[in-house]
Scaffold this active site. Structure first.
Site, PDB file in Angstrom:
ATOM      1  N   MET A  75       0.798  -1.227   0.000  1.00 61.58           N
ATOM      2  CA  MET A  75       0.000   0.000   0.000  1.00 61.58           C
ATOM      3  C   MET A  75       0.833   1.281   0.000  1.00 61.58           C
ATOM      4  O   MET A  75       0.297   2.378   0.107  1.00 61.58           O
ATOM      5  CB  MET A  75      -0.960   0.019   1.192  1.00 61.58           C
ATOM      6  CG  MET A  75      -1.930  -1.131   1.204  1.00 61.58           C
ATOM      7  SD  MET A  75      -2.838  -1.274  -0.350  1.00 61.58           S
ATOM      8  CE  MET A  75      -3.515  -2.897  -0.160  1.00 61.58           C
ATOM      9  N   HIS A  77       2.934   4.303  -1.528  1.00 51.62           N
ATOM     10  CA  HIS A  77       2.980   5.049  -2.782  1.00 51.62           C
ATOM     11  C   HIS A  77       4.425   5.137  -3.276  1.00 51.62           C
ATOM     12  O   HIS A  77       5.342   5.280  -2.454  1.00 51.62           O
ATOM     13  CB  HIS A  77       2.462   6.477  -2.578  1.00 51.62           C
ATOM     14  CG  HIS A  77       1.019   6.546  -2.244  1.00 51.62           C
ATOM     15  ND1 HIS A  77       0.543   6.358  -0.964  1.00 51.62           N
ATOM     16  CD2 HIS A  77      -0.060   6.767  -3.022  1.00 51.62           C
ATOM     17  CE1 HIS A  77      -0.773   6.474  -0.971  1.00 51.62           C
ATOM     18  NE2 HIS A  77      -1.167   6.726  -2.203  1.00 51.62           N
ATOM     19  N   MET A 117       7.929   4.707   5.937  1.00 54.90           N
ATOM     20  CA  MET A 117       8.147   3.332   5.493  1.00 54.90           C
ATOM     21  C   MET A 117       9.473   3.184   4.758  1.00 54.90           C
ATOM     22  O   MET A 117      10.149   2.163   4.878  1.00 54.90           O
ATOM     23  CB  MET A 117       6.980   2.862   4.607  1.00 54.90           C
ATOM     24  CG  MET A 117       5.666   2.708   5.362  1.00 54.90           C
ATOM     25  SD  MET A 117       5.787   1.651   6.830  1.00 54.90           S
ATOM     26  CE  MET A 117       6.286   0.108   6.095  1.00 54.90           C
ATOM     27  N   ASP A 132      23.675 -10.948   6.302  1.00 52.75           N
ATOM     28  CA  ASP A 132      24.042 -11.773   5.152  1.00 52.75           C
ATOM     29  C   ASP A 132      25.555 -11.806   4.944  1.00 52.75           C
ATOM     30  O   ASP A 132      26.122 -12.863   4.662  1.00 52.75           O
ATOM     31  CB  ASP A 132      23.351 -11.256   3.891  1.00 52.75           C
ATOM     32  CG  ASP A 132      23.721 -12.082   2.677  1.00 52.75           C
ATOM     33  OD1 ASP A 132      23.522 -13.312   2.706  1.00 52.75           O
ATOM     34  OD2 ASP A 132      24.220 -11.499   1.693  1.00 52.75           O
TER      35      ASP A 132
END
Length: 164
Positions: A75, A77, A117, A132
Site C-alpha cells: 500500500m 505510494h 516506510m 548476510d
C-alpha cells in the site's frame, strides 16, 4: 485512534488517494540494530570480511531499499526521494562481549505523503545485509529492535519518539 484508511467501502484493501494533500518537505529517521560476536566486530572494523566492506555494501543496499519500498510494501505510494543517508555506529561493551551496530536511516522528500516506510525499510535492509555478509562468522546474530525515531511534515505534523 484514527479511522483505518486502507479499506474501501467493501472492506477490501485499497491504496489511499493522496491527490488532495498539500506537497510539503517530509523527513523520517528510523533505526535498527544488529548484535554480533567479537569475530564479526573484528572483521567489520578491520575490513577483513571475505565478502567485502560490510558497511559500504549495507549502505548501498539500504539506499536501494528506500528507493524500492513501494515495490515490496503493497500500500506504499511510489515516492520521489530527495535524499537518503545511512549512518552506522558501534555500541560496544567489551566486558559483556556486547558488539552492537546501531543503524540510522534518514529519508527525505518533497511530496504529498511521508517517508516513514522508506526509512524503516532502509534501516531493516541495512541490518539484513550486515547479517548476510557476516553469517559465516556466527549465526547467533540478533537484529532489532527497528523503529521510527522522528518524522517531520505532513497533515499529522511532527513526531519525536520519547524513549529515543
Amino acid at each position: 485512534m484514527s479511522e483505518l484508511t486502507h479499506f474501501n467501502e467493501q472492506g477490501r484493501a485499497k491504496m489511499v488517494d493522496v491527490s488532495h494533500k498539500a506537497e510539503t518537505v517530509r523527513t523520517a529517521i528510523a533505526t535498527s540494530s544488529i548484535i554480533v560476536n567479537e569475530l564479526i566486530h573484528s572483521q567489520v572494523t578491520e575490513g577483513s570480511n571475505k565478502k567485502g566492506d560490510v558497511f559500504a555494501v549495507a549502505q548501498v543496499a539500504a539506499i536501494m531499499a528506500a528507493k524500492s519500498t513501494s515495490s515490496i510494501i503493497p500500500m506504499c505510494h511510489p515516492i520521489p526521494l530527495t535524499g537518503v543517508n545511512i549512518r552506522f555506529q558501534w555500541n560496544i561493551d567489551e566486558s559483556a562481549a556486547h558488539y552492537e551496530v546501531v543503524i540510522e536511516a534518514e529519508v527525505k522528500t518533497k511530496g504529498v505523503t511521508g517517508v516513514e516506510m522508506e526509512a524503516l525499510t532502509a534501516a531493516s535492509v541495512a541490518a539484513l545485509t550486515i547479517y548476510d555478509m557476516c553469517k559465516a562468522a556466527g549465526k547467533e546474530i540478533v537484529i532489532g529492535p527497528t523503529m521510527l525515531l522522528r518524522k517531520t511534515g505532513g497533515k499529522n505534523g511532527d513526531f519525536q519518539r520519547r524513549d529515543a
